[in-house]
Design an enzyme around this catalytic site. Structure first.
Site, short mmCIF file in Angstrom:
data_model
loop_
_atom_site.label_atom_id
_atom_site.label_comp_id
_atom_site.label_asym_id
_atom_site.label_seq_id
_atom_site.Cartn_x
_atom_site.Cartn_y
_atom_site.Cartn_z
CG PHE A 100 -8.41 7.36 5.47
CD1 PHE A 100 -7.23 6.98 6.08
CD2 PHE A 100 -8.51 8.65 4.98
CE1 PHE A 100 -6.17 7.85 6.19
CE2 PHE A 100 -7.45 9.54 5.09
CZ PHE A 100 -6.28 9.14 5.69
CG HIS B 241 -2.01 1.02 1.13
ND1 HIS B 241 -2.88 1.11 0.07
CD2 HIS B 241 -2.35 2.03 1.98
CE1 HIS B 241 -3.71 2.13 0.27
NE2 HIS B 241 -3.41 2.70 1.42
CG HIS C 258 -3.00 7.06 -2.43
ND1 HIS C 258 -3.95 6.21 -2.97
CD2 HIS C 258 -3.06 6.85 -1.07
CE1 HIS C 258 -4.54 5.54 -2.01
NE2 HIS C 258 -4.02 5.90 -0.85
CD GLU D 248 1.91 -1.89 3.09
OE1 GLU D 248 1.52 -2.66 2.19
OE2 GLU D 248 1.99 -0.65 2.93
#
Length: 402
Positions: free
Chosen positions: A390, A294, A331, A305
């Site tokens: 999120f 990610h 992103h 992560e």
């Protein structure tokens, strides 16, 4: 349970308007992040992004279509055209009834929303175009793909913030594996690089003003991008019977919820999603060669992560390659997992692992092999693609070389 393979892929993003252009950028470690060219950019604190340049809607769509297609829908349709052309599929008769669409997006028609808020609140107009609602709705892209290519099976949109594409592709995988569908057009799209879309993200204080540097000790935030990537997921025997070129096999998927915090990621939630994907694919940790992370470039995500990967893989974590292509294309929020799947397929097909560019300083909390700055040739047989959103919504896909 049916086997599921990928027989087509298409994209438009900051690195290129096609898959070959994007893969070339991955191999070169090229950065597609730069100064934004949007209205009122001088009023923004964040002035960079992974913007799609050199794109003219009029070259691809007529006036009536442009009036109906938000930028995120346009990107989706362009990527879908490429993917379906590569697959060689024609949807008619029974196949049309057994094929559908599952797409991910977070904001949907943000450009349409931004333009019409301006029209009403800034310009004082009392009327908007009658197609504003069908243009901005999150399912617009999925519906137009369905209509354009005659796909009459299950068609829908998933909106789970930064995991939207992975969730959508996971659902497409499940539908084919269960026998519900023979083909699913899947992936994701996002176009939030408008004044309102960036201003909202500025408020979170997680954005970088200069670059995306995942896993580097001096990272200072994420950078938004835009674009789409679309794939043709197909039942294996159906693909083999027609002599299709199989790009990769999807072998596992898992999703979890952190159930803890609306913005802070959870090490345990991420680890459970990774473990679930391995379990679903009947893989051992030692089977994994590469993880597309990610890797947002925020302090919270990257260390969480890395810790989750270390928890799941134990000693094998030191043998893994893990990289974040967000360092190159930004992103894409709801579309990001789809563009990142291109890097996973490249690793499996071409034996080239896309790098994490912008890596400058080792971080003691991120000690994994992040393939820094330069692409790497490697024998890659099984990969994972991580997405952690999120809201604490996690989705991980597992793919294998065919």
């Amino acid at each position: 349970m049916k086997r599921v393979v990928i027989t087509g892929q298409g994209t438009i993003n900051a690195l290129g308007h096609s898959v070959p252009d994007t893969l070339a950028a991955f191999r070169e470690g090229r950065c597609g992040i730069g100064p934004l060219e949007i209205r009122d950019v001088d009023r923004l604190s964040i002035k960079i992004g992974g913007q799609v340049h050199g794109y003219e809607p009029e070259a691809h769509f007529n006036r009536q279509q442009i009036a109906l297609y938000d930028r995120f829908t346009q990107f989706t349709l362009l990527a879908a055209r490429q993917a379906l052309a590569q697959s060689g599929l024609d949807f008619c008769g029974e196949l049309s009834m057994e094929s559908g669409v599952a797409l991910g997006t977070s904001g949907g028609g943000m450009n349409t929303l931004d333009e019409n808020y301006r029209s009403v609140y800034e310009d004082g107009k009392n009327r908007v175009h009658p197609f504003v609602v069908p243009k901005l709705m999150n399912n617009a892209a999925a519906s137009h793909v369905s209509m354009t290519f005659n796909l009459k099976g299950p068609s829908f949109t998933v909106a789970t913030a930064c995991s939207s594409s992975n969730h959508a592709m996971g659902q497409a995988f499940h539908m084919i594996r269960s026998g519900m569908c023979r083909v699913m057009i899947t992936g994701g799209s996002e176009s939030m690089l408008c004044f309102g879309g960036i201003k909202a993200w500025e408020g979170l204080r997680v954005m970088s003003r200069d670059a995306c540097r995942p896993f580097s000790a001096n990272r200072n935030g994420m950078v938004q991008g835009e674009g789409a990537a679309i794939f043709v997921f197909e039942e294996y025997e159906h693909a083999r019977a027609r002599g299709a070129d199989i790009l990769a096999e999807v072998v596992g998927f898992a999703m979890t919820a952190d159930a803890s915090d609306i913005v802070m990621p959870s090490r345990q939630g991420a680890a459970r999603a990774i473990e679930g994907a391995l379990r679903d694919a009947r893989l051992a940790p030692e089977d994994i060669d590469y993880i597309n992370a990610h890797g947002t470039g925020t302090a919270a995500n990257d260390k969480t992560e890395c810790a989750a990967v270390a928890d799941v893989f134990g000693p094998h974590a030191d043998q893994l390659m893990i990289s974040s292509t967000k360092s190159m294309h930004g992103h894409l929020i709801g579309g990001t997992g789809a563009v990142e799947l291109l890097a996973c397929i490249m690793a499996l097909r071409d034996g080239i692992v896309a790098p994490t560019i912008g890596y400058e300083e080792p971080d003691p909390e991120c000690t994994l092999d992040v393939v820094p700055n330069t692409a790497r040739e490697a024998d890659v047989n099984v990969v994972l693609s991580n997405a952690f959103a999120f809201g604490g919504l996690n989705a991980v896909l597992a793919l294998r070389k065919v």
